[in-house]
Scaffold this active site. Sequence first.
Site, PDB file in Angstrom:
ATOM      1  N   GLY A  78     -94.101 -28.686  98.222  1.00 51.71           N
ATOM      2  CA  GLY A  78     -92.934 -28.233  97.464  1.00 51.71           C
ATOM      3  C   GLY A  78     -92.166 -27.140  98.165  1.00 51.71           C
ATOM      4  N   LEU A  79     -90.916 -27.013  97.821  1.00 51.93           N
ATOM      5  CA  LEU A  79     -90.074 -25.950  98.366  1.00 51.93           C
ATOM      6  C   LEU A  79     -90.624 -24.588  97.926  1.00 51.93           C
ATOM      7  CD1 LEU A  79     -86.603 -27.613  97.692  1.00 51.93           C
ATOM      8  CD2 LEU A  79     -87.582 -27.059  99.941  1.00 51.93           C
ATOM      9  N   PRO A  80     -90.184 -23.511  98.567  1.00 54.38           N
ATOM     10  CA  PRO A  80     -90.635 -22.185  98.126  1.00 54.38           C
ATOM     11  C   PRO A  80     -90.233 -21.903  96.682  1.00 54.38           C
ATOM     12  CG  PRO A  80     -89.659 -22.052 100.333  1.00 54.38           C
ATOM     13  CD  PRO A  80     -89.392 -23.440  99.815  1.00 54.38           C
ATOM     14  N   LYS A  88     -96.224 -23.311  93.573  1.00 54.71           N
ATOM     15  CA  LYS A  88     -97.377 -23.892  94.269  1.00 54.71           C
ATOM     16  C   LYS A  88     -98.577 -22.958  94.270  1.00 54.71           C
ATOM     17  CE  LYS A  88     -95.307 -24.373  98.174  1.00 54.71           C
ATOM     18  NZ  LYS A  88     -94.006 -23.813  97.753  1.00 54.71           N
ATOM     19  N   ARG A 105     -95.682 -21.462 112.743  1.00 57.01           N
ATOM     20  CA  ARG A 105     -96.030 -21.975 111.421  1.00 57.01           C
ATOM     21  C   ARG A 105     -97.035 -23.111 111.508  1.00 57.01           C
ATOM     22  NH1 ARG A 105     -91.815 -24.023 109.122  1.00 57.01           N
ATOM     23  NH2 ARG A 105     -90.417 -23.723 110.880  1.00 57.01           N
ATOM     24  N   TYR A 117     -85.738 -24.684 104.311  1.00 58.89           N
ATOM     25  CA  TYR A 117     -86.679 -25.751 103.929  1.00 58.89           C
ATOM     26  C   TYR A 117     -85.961 -26.961 103.348  1.00 58.89           C
ATOM     27  CZ  TYR A 117     -90.977 -23.072 104.711  1.00 58.89           C
ATOM     28  OH  TYR A 117     -92.019 -22.400 105.269  1.00 58.89           O
ATOM     29  N   ARG A 122    -113.440 -11.237  67.641  1.00 61.18           N
ATOM     30  CA  ARG A 122    -114.675 -11.665  67.009  1.00 61.18           C
ATOM     31  C   ARG A 122    -114.458 -11.612  65.502  1.00 61.18           C
ATOM     32  NH1 ARG A 122    -119.478  -8.127  69.192  1.00 61.18           N
ATOM     33  NH2 ARG A 122    -120.595  -9.560  67.805  1.00 61.18           N
ATOM     34  N   HIS A 123    -115.298 -12.343  64.756  1.00 61.15           N
ATOM     35  CA  HIS A 123    -115.307 -12.217  63.300  1.00 61.15           C
ATOM     36  C   HIS A 123    -115.631 -10.777  62.927  1.00 61.15           C
ATOM     37  CE1 HIS A 123    -119.632 -11.931  63.725  1.00 61.15           C
ATOM     38  NE2 HIS A 123    -119.541 -12.941  64.589  1.00 61.15           N
ATOM     39  N   ASN A 138    -125.207  -9.269  61.515  1.00 65.07           N
ATOM     40  CA  ASN A 138    -124.971  -8.195  62.477  1.00 65.07           C
ATOM     41  C   ASN A 138    -125.654  -6.923  61.987  1.00 65.07           C
ATOM     42  OD1 ASN A 138    -121.522  -9.218  63.078  1.00 65.07           O
ATOM     43  ND2 ASN A 138    -123.370  -9.748  64.220  1.00 65.07           N
ATOM     44  N   ARG A 198    -118.326 -16.788  58.726  1.00 66.16           N
ATOM     45  CA  ARG A 198    -117.839 -15.458  59.090  1.00 66.16           C
ATOM     46  C   ARG A 198    -116.489 -15.482  59.796  1.00 66.16           C
ATOM     47  NH1 ARG A 198    -122.347 -16.971  61.936  1.00 66.16           N
ATOM     48  NH2 ARG A 198    -122.679 -16.427  64.121  1.00 66.16           N
ATOM     49  N   HIS A 250    -116.784 -16.061  68.084  1.00 68.05           N
ATOM     50  CA  HIS A 250    -118.062 -15.353  68.180  1.00 68.05           C
ATOM     51  C   HIS A 250    -118.225 -14.739  69.562  1.00 68.05           C
ATOM     52  CE1 HIS A 250    -119.185 -17.485  64.449  1.00 68.05           C
ATOM     53  NE2 HIS A 250    -118.390 -18.411  64.959  1.00 68.05           N
ATOM     54  N   ARG A 262    -116.624 -14.456  75.073  1.00 65.31           N
ATOM     55  CA  ARG A 262    -116.859 -14.106  76.478  1.00 65.31           C
ATOM     56  C   ARG A 262    -116.462 -15.245  77.410  1.00 65.31           C
ATOM     57  NH1 ARG A 262    -122.727 -11.563  75.148  1.00 65.31           N
ATOM     58  NH2 ARG A 262    -122.132  -9.344  75.083  1.00 65.31           N
ATOM     59  N   TYR A 288     -99.214 -14.208  88.408  1.00 62.97           N
ATOM     60  CA  TYR A 288    -100.535 -14.169  89.044  1.00 62.97           C
ATOM     61  C   TYR A 288    -101.539 -13.317  88.300  1.00 62.97           C
ATOM     62  CZ  TYR A 288     -98.031 -16.122  93.014  1.00 62.97           C
ATOM     63  OH  TYR A 288     -97.278 -16.897  93.831  1.00 62.97           O
TER      64      TYR A 288
HETATM   65  N1  LIG Z   1     -94.318 -26.473  88.079  1.00 64.93           N
HETATM   66  C1  LIG Z   1     -93.507 -25.412  88.298  1.00 64.93           C
HETATM   67  N2  LIG Z   1     -92.212 -25.586  88.633  1.00 64.93           N
HETATM   68  C2  LIG Z   1     -91.408 -24.515  88.854  1.00 64.93           C
HETATM   69  N3  LIG Z   1     -91.807 -23.235  88.735  1.00 64.93           N
HETATM   70  C3  LIG Z   1     -93.084 -23.012  88.405  1.00 64.93           C
HETATM   71  C4  LIG Z   1     -93.986 -24.070  88.158  1.00 64.93           C
HETATM   72  N4  LIG Z   1     -95.187 -23.548  87.864  1.00 64.93           N
HETATM   73  C5  LIG Z   1     -95.038 -22.219  87.910  1.00 64.93           C
HETATM   74  N5  LIG Z   1     -93.771 -21.867  88.216  1.00 64.93           N
HETATM   75  C6  LIG Z   1     -93.211 -20.520  88.386  1.00 64.93           C
HETATM   76  O1  LIG Z   1     -93.232 -20.228  89.773  1.00 64.93           O
HETATM   77  C7  LIG Z   1     -93.439 -18.828  89.992  1.00 64.93           C
HETATM   78  C8  LIG Z   1     -94.559 -18.639  90.992  1.00 64.93           C
HETATM   79  O2  LIG Z   1     -94.117 -19.096  92.220  1.00 64.93           O
HETATM   80  P1  LIG Z   1     -95.142 -19.286  93.430  1.00 64.93           P
HETATM   81  O3  LIG Z   1     -95.313 -18.018  94.182  1.00 64.93           O
HETATM   82  O4  LIG Z   1     -96.394 -19.899  92.923  1.00 64.93           O
HETATM   83  O5  LIG Z   1     -94.300 -20.314  94.290  1.00 64.93           O
HETATM   84  P2  LIG Z   1     -94.677 -21.038  95.632  1.00 64.93           P
HETATM   85  O6  LIG Z   1     -94.255 -22.449  95.439  1.00 64.93           O
HETATM   86  O7  LIG Z   1     -96.076 -20.771  96.005  1.00 64.93           O
HETATM   87  O8  LIG Z   1     -93.683 -20.379  96.691  1.00 64.93           O
HETATM   88  P3  LIG Z   1     -93.915 -20.129  98.278  1.00 64.93           P
HETATM   89  O9  LIG Z   1     -93.619 -21.424  98.967  1.00 64.93           O
HETATM   90  O10 LIG Z   1     -92.916 -19.078  98.588  1.00 64.93           O
HETATM   91  O11 LIG Z   1     -95.313 -19.685  98.462  1.00 64.93           O
HETATM   92  C9  LIG Z   1     -93.790 -18.231  88.646  1.00 64.93           C
HETATM   93  O12 LIG Z   1     -92.667 -17.486  88.226  1.00 64.93           O
HETATM   94  C10 LIG Z   1     -94.018 -19.418  87.741  1.00 64.93           C
HETATM   95  O13 LIG Z   1     -93.561 -19.182  86.422  1.00 64.93           O
HETATM   96 MG   LIG Z   2     -96.960 -19.683  97.586  1.00 60.53          MG
END
Ligand SMILES: Nc1ncnc2c1ncn2[C@@H]1O[C@H](COP(=O)(O)OP(=O)(O)OP(=O)(O)O)[C@@H](O)[C@H]1O
Ligand SMILES: [Mg+2]
Lengths: 448, 448
Positions: free
Chosen positions: B22-24, B28, B78, B173, B230-231, B237, B281, B366, B371, B403
Amino acid sequence: SKKTNGVGVQVEETRICVVMVGLPARGKSLIAQKVVRYLDWLSIKAKCFNVGSYRRTATPQPAASFFDFSNTEGERLRKAAAEAAVNDMCHWFRSPGHLIAVLDATNSTKSRRRWIKERYDSEGIETLFVESKCDDEELIMANIMEVKTTSPDYVGQDPEAAAKDFRERIKMYERVYETLDEDEADMTYCKIIDVGRQVIINRIQDYLQSRVVYYLMNLHIKPRSIWISRHGESEYNVSGQIGGDANLSPRGAQYAKLLPGLVAKSAGDRPLTVWTSTLKRTAQTACHLPYEKLSWKALDELDSGVCDGMTYGQIEKEYPQDFAARDEDKYNYRYLGGESYRDVVIRLEPIIMELERSENILIVTHQAVLRCIYAYFMGVSQEQSPWMEVPLHCLIKLTPRAYKTYEERMSADVPAVSTWREKGSKAEHAQTPGPSARPSPMIPAMSK
Amino acid sequence: SKKTNGVGVQVEETRICVVMVGLPARGKSLIAQKVVRYLDWLSIKAKCFNVGSYRRTATPQPAASFFDFSNTEGERLRKAAAEAAVNDMCHWFRSPGHLIAVLDATNSTKSRRRWIKERYDSEGIETLFVESKCDDEELIMANIMEVKTTSPDYVGQDPEAAAKDFRERIKMYERVYETLDEDEADMTYCKIIDVGRQVIINRIQDYLQSRVVYYLMNLHIKPRSIWISRHGESEYNVSGQIGGDANLSPRGAQYAKLLPGLVAKSAGDRPLTVWTSTLKRTAQTACHLPYEKLSWKALDELDSGVCDGMTYGQIEKEYPQDFAARDEDKYNYRYLGGESYRDVVIRLEPIIMELERSENILIVTHQAVLRCIYAYFMGVSQEQSPWMEVPLHCLIKLTPRAYKTYEERMSADVPAVSTWREKGSKAEHAQTPGPSARPSPMIPAMSK
Ligand SMILES: Nc1ncnc2c1ncn2[C@@H]1O[C@H](COP(=O)(O)OP(=O)(O)OP(=O)(O)O)[C@@H](O)[C@H]1O
Ligand SMILES: [Mg+2]
Ligand SMILES: Nc1ncnc2c1ncn2[C@@H]1O[C@H](COP(=O)(O)OP(=O)(O)OP(=O)(O)O)[C@@H](O)[C@H]1O
Ligand SMILES: [Mg+2]
């Protein structure tokens, strides 16, 4: 206000119509029927409406030309049948608890599907289109031979001629058929390509839709069988106690010794995997089987809570009201601190899903669990399944085929107590009659 | 030979590399990290290899032009980073039990993906490509603002400038990006379009692949919180007994009365649904909450089998070896006739799946169950989670963000016994200090 259903989850107020899409002989009716059986088993009320059987009342044995889309009389009759089915379904949905229906027809054009969606939209019913798409000529021919030549449309006709006519019918549909695509991006759909090689899922919204789709994703049609057996007679069976984690009795151990031969006779050298529960008596029963084994907590016996380790006589004495309540509604009765059949079904759901994905599996498990698994494959109702007799020392082979699951029972020549208790009885465990008294025919049983 | 894992199912001998595509700023890394956390929680060893962090050792703060595919030096660096990550991963897979790894990179061209597949084929490792595709400009910008301006690539830089540079990077990209399509029909892949609006699943073969894909299908990114409590203090208890199905103590009932106010203060008027177990409970604790309620058997307390109803003192006396064994490995210790934490995690898996699908949920459950749920969201290890202290009369709010999962604890001003037992202790239940002694800060806790 607490609402639960078979999957343990609140079913939203939504009602869903699953609309099948696909050319003839693509497994639509089979899929429709499996979905209904699966949902029923989970206590989610479902019903299939087959447009073909509506059409058949007016046109019992149409020639292929009836399905020619330029045949206006044929088209009118087919549309009328679809309308009748949709009307009946909308009526059915008006009853409380009626949540999912399946509209089983080809629904092969975009305009037909748009009409269906708008019709259900106006009734406040969600639509989930399920398309089965497959262009494998060989598979289609096999499908025709397996189910179409014996269809009511061809009663009394020569199978060869029927198959030929059916291929003509498919050609009529192919001329107008439109697969689900971007034009229908606003619709909720699941497109199953080549029996699940690829699946496209569009706009799935709620819980029930996602369950149905996940189920569909896991179906396959490779030939296979599922064998089920209770563990061999246990020390608790002999003493008439329920629950516990007892060892096998000497006779139970003997069954374990004979089981590999029984299985080999039925399965030949087909590869298979053995599933047991985590309790000793199933592991001991499986111990001589020369296959890979896997133990599942989800296959453990129905938990009888405070009654664990008691005999039915003791339960009747100590918990007389509970004993009666259980007889009244055995499926829903939950032992104090334990489980009901309904609870067992919920925890078996992943097992069923995994069984659908798998090929040959042998399950060594417990009476109540076996009843639930059997009920899924054979479509046994919740009133009946908890009372089903499943003798000890008997191997059951289930073979799912197009619309039937075939059953075969093979008894080992090892006597055991009977743990079967009739409604209202205390079940003083009795010696079963010898195996010769128990017929084990090949019973083709219609799964509901 | 019996093998089980966290999902109760045999993991085939297969090892799988999940390859992100996928694109940035398409989520991902977020997806990769969630999959690893989910699998870890299920006791399936998983690890993420992020190509970006390999690249960063050579090029800590690249300009957008570094990602220009006609920049041969950038391209070389890269590719070298990708190779280093793949090599490390192949090495990691050589350890027993190392089953799933995630290759987190853009992998944006068909030739790159073909290279990856062939490389893993030659190592006998399956590849599952997971593409996140999304062209919603607004969402992408929001993603950039949420996570990219604080990325290590832009340490010390102005967020506005960082966002602008990142958009340039995406453009680089976009010029070469190729989505998964029919050319890759032979590959196993899952294509997630517009955060799950449409999902395309191709050639999913085995159990683990299907689990991962089902998990991915259920993810959403709408803002929401999950509250867990928890309850209220129960009669058991107070008497120091475990298990059972006791009523609330008077102080527990008081907590139930205060809970609606506590929740309202935290949740405002957001719509939410309350989930309880089937035990009295939890239902009693939830009884004053003015929301829809749903009871789940899967939320019932860890079943302590033969020890049900005993105090820790009694258990130590009657089952001294078991008591010691439980302290030794609390996560795996299964009470005779009861459950282990591992068992609880297996039955909670559908709950987690449903939580991922849901928005605002309040769970009243519970100690042991709480946990396990907490461990999933916060990435707590199996060694630690069974020993975690979760006081009575305290509401925990979890808010999953990109994250991190944020945690907030709110104590009600109602004293209760402490049911927390330190390793090796008998836990004579003691009065907890007043709520003032328990700080409830906003703790941002990295989910693993
Ligand atoms: N399926 C999805 N489609 C689009 N955005 C998403 C999706 N799942 C999570 N996000 C959002 O994407 C963001 C996190 O982006 P993330 O850093 O994981 O992108 P990335 O694809 O890893 O980018 P990079 O290529 O720069 O590493 C969060 O804001 C999240 O809400
Ligand atoms: Mg990433
Ligand atoms: N996804 C599938 N793709 C192709 N064939 C399938 C699929 N699922 C089941 N089948 C096969 O299809 C056959 C059953 O056909 P079925 O009667 O269900 O077809 P149909 O689509 O309902 O046809 P018609 O339109 O004539 O009612 C069985 O032989 C079964 O093995
Ligand atoms: Mg049909």
